[in-house]
Design a protein around this motif. Structure first.
Motif: not given
Length: 122
Positions: A1-30
Protein backbone atom coordinates in the motif's frame (compact mmCIF):
# COMPACT_ATOMS: atom_id res chain seq x y z
CA UNK A 1 0.00 0.00 0.00
CA UNK A 2 1.18 3.48 -0.84
CA UNK A 3 0.66 6.46 1.41
CA UNK A 4 0.50 9.96 -0.04
CA UNK A 5 1.37 12.85 2.24
CA UNK A 6 0.23 16.21 0.92
CA UNK A 7 1.19 19.60 2.26
CA UNK A 8 1.23 23.26 1.29
CA UNK A 9 -2.40 24.28 0.98
CA UNK A 10 -3.87 27.31 2.67
CA UNK A 11 -5.36 30.75 2.28
CA UNK A 12 -3.71 33.26 -0.02
CA UNK A 13 -4.68 36.57 -1.55
CA UNK A 14 -5.23 36.92 -5.30
CA UNK A 15 -1.91 37.23 -7.06
CA UNK A 16 -0.14 35.27 -4.37
CA UNK A 17 1.71 31.97 -4.51
CA UNK A 18 1.56 28.58 -2.88
CA UNK A 19 3.55 25.40 -3.30
CA UNK A 20 1.95 22.00 -2.90
CA UNK A 21 4.00 18.92 -2.12
CA UNK A 22 3.06 15.26 -2.27
CA UNK A 23 5.33 12.46 -1.13
CA UNK A 24 4.49 8.86 -2.01
CA UNK A 25 5.83 6.21 0.32
CA UNK A 26 5.48 2.49 -0.14
CA UNK A 27 7.92 -0.36 -0.13
CA UNK A 28 9.08 -1.11 -3.64
CA UNK A 29 6.73 1.39 -5.31
CA UNK A 30 8.04 3.46 -8.19
CA UNK A 31 5.78 6.20 -9.51
CA UNK A 32 5.57 6.61 -13.29
CA UNK A 33 2.99 9.39 -13.42
CA UNK A 34 2.38 11.96 -10.71
CA UNK A 35 -0.08 14.78 -10.83
CA UNK A 36 -2.55 17.10 -9.21
CA UNK A 37 -6.29 17.32 -9.66
CA UNK A 38 -8.67 19.77 -8.08
CA UNK A 39 -12.33 19.89 -7.25
CA UNK A 40 -14.24 23.06 -6.53
CA UNK A 41 -17.65 22.99 -4.81
CA UNK A 42 -20.34 21.82 -7.20
CA UNK A 43 -17.85 20.96 -9.92
CA UNK A 44 -16.23 17.81 -11.21
CA UNK A 45 -12.68 16.90 -10.34
CA UNK A 46 -10.33 18.16 -13.06
CA UNK A 47 -6.73 17.65 -13.98
CA UNK A 48 -4.47 20.54 -13.04
CA UNK A 49 -1.09 19.18 -14.09
CA UNK A 50 0.76 15.90 -14.43
CA UNK A 51 4.31 14.78 -15.01
CA UNK A 52 5.76 11.48 -16.13
CA UNK A 53 9.13 9.95 -15.46
CA UNK A 54 11.45 11.68 -17.90
CA UNK A 55 9.86 15.05 -17.39
CA UNK A 56 7.01 15.41 -19.89
CA UNK A 57 4.23 17.56 -18.46
CA UNK A 58 0.59 18.33 -19.10
CA UNK A 59 -1.24 21.39 -17.82
CA UNK A 60 -4.83 22.48 -17.84
CA UNK A 61 -5.27 25.51 -20.08
CA UNK A 62 -6.50 27.53 -17.12
CA UNK A 63 -3.17 27.21 -15.26
CA UNK A 64 -0.65 27.34 -18.10
CA UNK A 65 1.99 29.95 -17.47
CA UNK A 66 1.07 30.22 -13.78
CA UNK A 67 1.60 26.73 -12.35
CA UNK A 68 4.69 24.55 -12.61
CA UNK A 69 4.82 20.85 -11.78
CA UNK A 70 8.06 19.08 -10.96
CA UNK A 71 9.13 15.80 -9.40
CA UNK A 72 11.93 14.20 -7.49
CA UNK A 73 12.00 10.64 -8.78
CA UNK A 74 14.34 9.41 -6.09
CA UNK A 75 11.95 10.59 -3.40
CA UNK A 76 8.68 9.81 -5.21
CA UNK A 77 7.71 13.43 -4.61
CA UNK A 78 5.77 15.79 -6.80
CA UNK A 79 5.58 19.57 -6.35
CA UNK A 80 3.14 22.09 -7.73
CA UNK A 81 4.29 25.69 -7.68
CA UNK A 82 1.26 27.93 -8.05
CA UNK A 83 1.83 31.59 -8.89
CA UNK A 84 -0.52 34.45 -9.76
CA UNK A 85 -3.34 32.66 -8.00
CA UNK A 86 -6.90 33.64 -8.81
CA UNK A 87 -10.13 33.17 -6.85
CA UNK A 88 -11.19 30.58 -9.42
CA UNK A 89 -8.24 28.44 -8.36
CA UNK A 90 -10.01 27.85 -5.05
CA UNK A 91 -10.57 24.11 -4.65
CA UNK A 92 -9.47 21.00 -2.88
CA UNK A 93 -6.30 19.79 -4.57
CA UNK A 94 -5.65 16.05 -4.76
CA UNK A 95 -2.37 14.33 -5.42
CA UNK A 96 -2.54 11.41 -7.84
CA UNK A 97 0.17 8.86 -8.50
CA UNK A 98 0.36 5.83 -10.75
CA UNK A 99 3.20 3.35 -10.80
CA UNK A 100 4.50 -0.15 -10.34
CA UNK A 101 5.96 -2.27 -7.61
CA UNK A 102 9.48 -3.49 -8.22
CA UNK A 103 9.48 -7.19 -8.99
CA UNK A 104 5.70 -7.49 -9.31
CA UNK A 105 5.41 -7.34 -13.10
CA UNK A 106 3.79 -4.78 -15.38
CA UNK A 107 0.61 -4.08 -13.41
CA UNK A 108 0.14 -0.47 -12.50
CA UNK A 109 -1.52 0.89 -9.40
CA UNK A 110 -3.12 4.27 -8.82
CA UNK A 111 -3.46 6.13 -5.54
CA UNK A 112 -5.10 9.38 -4.45
CA UNK A 113 -4.18 11.69 -1.63
CA UNK A 114 -6.67 12.96 0.94
CA UNK A 115 -6.73 16.44 -0.55
CA UNK A 116 -5.52 19.83 0.60
CA UNK A 117 -7.63 22.99 0.56
CA UNK A 118 -6.45 25.98 -1.45
CA UNK A 119 -8.44 29.17 -0.96
CA UNK A 120 -7.70 32.32 -2.92
CA UNK A 121 -9.51 35.27 -1.43
CA UNK A 122 -8.95 38.83 -0.35
Amino acid sequence: QVQLVESGGGLVQPGGSLRLSCAASGSGFRANVMGWYRQAPGKQRELVASIVTGGSTIYADSVKGRFTISQDNAKNTVLLQMNSLKPEDTAVYYCDVEGRYVGLGPSTYRYWGQGTQVTVSS
